[in-house]
Scaffold this active site. Structure first.
Site, short mmCIF file in Angstrom:
data_model
loop_
_atom_site.label_atom_id
_atom_site.label_comp_id
_atom_site.label_asym_id
_atom_site.label_seq_id
_atom_site.Cartn_x
_atom_site.Cartn_y
_atom_site.Cartn_z
N HIS A 1 18.49 -25.25 -21.25
CA HIS A 1 18.09 -25.13 -19.84
C HIS A 1 19.07 -25.91 -18.96
O HIS A 1 19.53 -25.41 -17.94
CB HIS A 1 16.71 -25.76 -19.60
CG HIS A 1 15.55 -25.04 -20.22
ND1 HIS A 1 14.66 -25.66 -21.05
CD2 HIS A 1 15.12 -23.76 -20.10
CE1 HIS A 1 13.72 -24.81 -21.43
NE2 HIS A 1 13.98 -23.64 -20.88
N LYS B 1 -1.20 -20.64 -20.91
CA LYS B 1 -0.20 -20.59 -22.00
C LYS B 1 -0.37 -21.73 -23.00
O LYS B 1 0.37 -21.81 -23.97
CB LYS B 1 1.21 -20.65 -21.41
CG LYS B 1 1.89 -19.28 -21.32
CD LYS B 1 3.32 -19.44 -20.91
CE LYS B 1 4.24 -18.40 -21.51
NZ LYS B 1 5.64 -18.67 -21.16
N ARG C 1 19.96 -15.38 -23.94
CA ARG C 1 20.37 -15.84 -25.26
C ARG C 1 20.64 -14.67 -26.20
O ARG C 1 21.69 -14.54 -26.78
CB ARG C 1 19.29 -16.73 -25.89
CG ARG C 1 19.22 -18.11 -25.31
CD ARG C 1 17.91 -18.77 -25.60
NE ARG C 1 16.82 -18.11 -24.90
CZ ARG C 1 15.61 -18.60 -24.74
NH1 ARG C 1 15.30 -19.73 -25.30
NH2 ARG C 1 14.71 -17.96 -24.06
N SER D 1 12.49 -23.97 -26.25
CA SER D 1 11.53 -25.08 -26.25
C SER D 1 10.64 -24.99 -27.48
O SER D 1 10.33 -26.00 -28.11
CB SER D 1 10.66 -25.02 -24.99
OG SER D 1 11.44 -25.10 -23.85
P1 ADP Z 1 11.88 -20.81 -23.37
O1 ADP Z 1 12.26 -19.36 -23.53
O2 ADP Z 1 12.77 -21.77 -24.08
O3 ADP Z 1 10.41 -21.10 -23.54
P2 ADP Z 1 11.61 -20.95 -20.47
O4 ADP Z 1 10.51 -20.01 -20.25
O5 ADP Z 1 11.39 -22.34 -19.99
O6 ADP Z 1 12.17 -21.14 -21.91
O7 ADP Z 1 12.95 -20.34 -19.90
C1 ADP Z 1 13.43 -20.47 -18.60
C2 ADP Z 1 14.78 -19.82 -18.52
O8 ADP Z 1 15.72 -20.55 -19.29
C3 ADP Z 1 14.84 -18.38 -19.06
O9 ADP Z 1 15.70 -17.64 -18.23
C4 ADP Z 1 15.47 -18.55 -20.42
O10 ADP Z 1 16.15 -17.39 -20.83
C5 ADP Z 1 16.43 -19.68 -20.14
N1 ADP Z 1 16.80 -20.40 -21.34
C6 ADP Z 1 16.01 -21.10 -22.15
N2 ADP Z 1 16.73 -21.64 -23.18
C7 ADP Z 1 18.01 -21.25 -23.00
C8 ADP Z 1 19.23 -21.43 -23.73
N3 ADP Z 1 19.26 -22.11 -24.86
N4 ADP Z 1 20.37 -20.88 -23.24
C9 ADP Z 1 20.31 -20.15 -22.09
N5 ADP Z 1 19.21 -19.92 -21.38
C10 ADP Z 1 18.06 -20.46 -21.81
#
Ligand code: ADP
Length: 158
Positions: free
Chosen positions: A17, A41, A90, A128
């Protein structure tokens, strides 16, 4: 003045992130990191904890603001005068989900644009959920989350 929003669950924030947030911060005047409030969630961290962790993890990036929202992202974008949404990609699985979200957001408000940023190679497998899984079983998460998150995870699982 250009403002972007990086929305997500951030349960908790990872270095993946942070990579997207930092790279976005170089392209706009302000980045709002917006934590989605979605108690359904069953998150590990409370909204307040997620916000505190994000504040600490981004304290060295001057043009970042941490906020939260509930309901539709397009409504939040309009209310805060945000220019575009930034999402990280990703894998192909992210693409399918993000395409659906971006198209639905476009249908809800045709002025809202979503920009996609490719993950950095070293974080391409990082989420996460996988961090929480590994940590739960005492695996090493060095280099995958900021120190403050490591400490917070330690407290949670202690
Ligand atoms: P997660 O999918 O890890 O639960 P979130 O819902 O918090 O994460 O994701 C928020 C944003 O961050 C999304 O656009 C997700 O694709 C992006 N994101 C999460 N982890 C990564 C990563 N390792 N590399 C690039 N983008 C990421």
């Amino acid at each position: 003045m250009k403002t972007a929003v990086c929305p997500g669950s951030f349960d908790p924030v990872t270095n993946g992130h942070l990579d997207i947030i930092k790279r976005t911060s170089k392209m706009v005047d302000k980045v709002i990191v917006a934590v989605l409030y979605n108690p359904g969630k069953n998150p590990l961290f409370t909204l307040e904890e997620k916000i505190d962790l994000l504040k600490e993890a981004t304290k060295d990036i001057p043009n970042v603001e941490i906020d939260c929202f509930s309901g539709l992202l397009v409504d939040y974008v309009k209310q805060k005068n945000i220019d575009f949404i930034v999402k990280g990609l990703r894998a192909v699985s992210d693409f399918e989900y993000e395409l659906q979200m971006a198209l639905m957001n476009k249908k809800l408000n045709h002025e809202v644009e979503t920009m996609f940023m490719m993950t950095s190679g070293e974080y391409s497998y990082l989420s996460s959920s996988i961090v929480k899984e590994v940590w739960k079983f005492d695996g090493c998460i060095d280099g995958l989350v900021p120190e403050v998150v490591k400490k917070a995870l330690h407290k949670k699982f202690k």
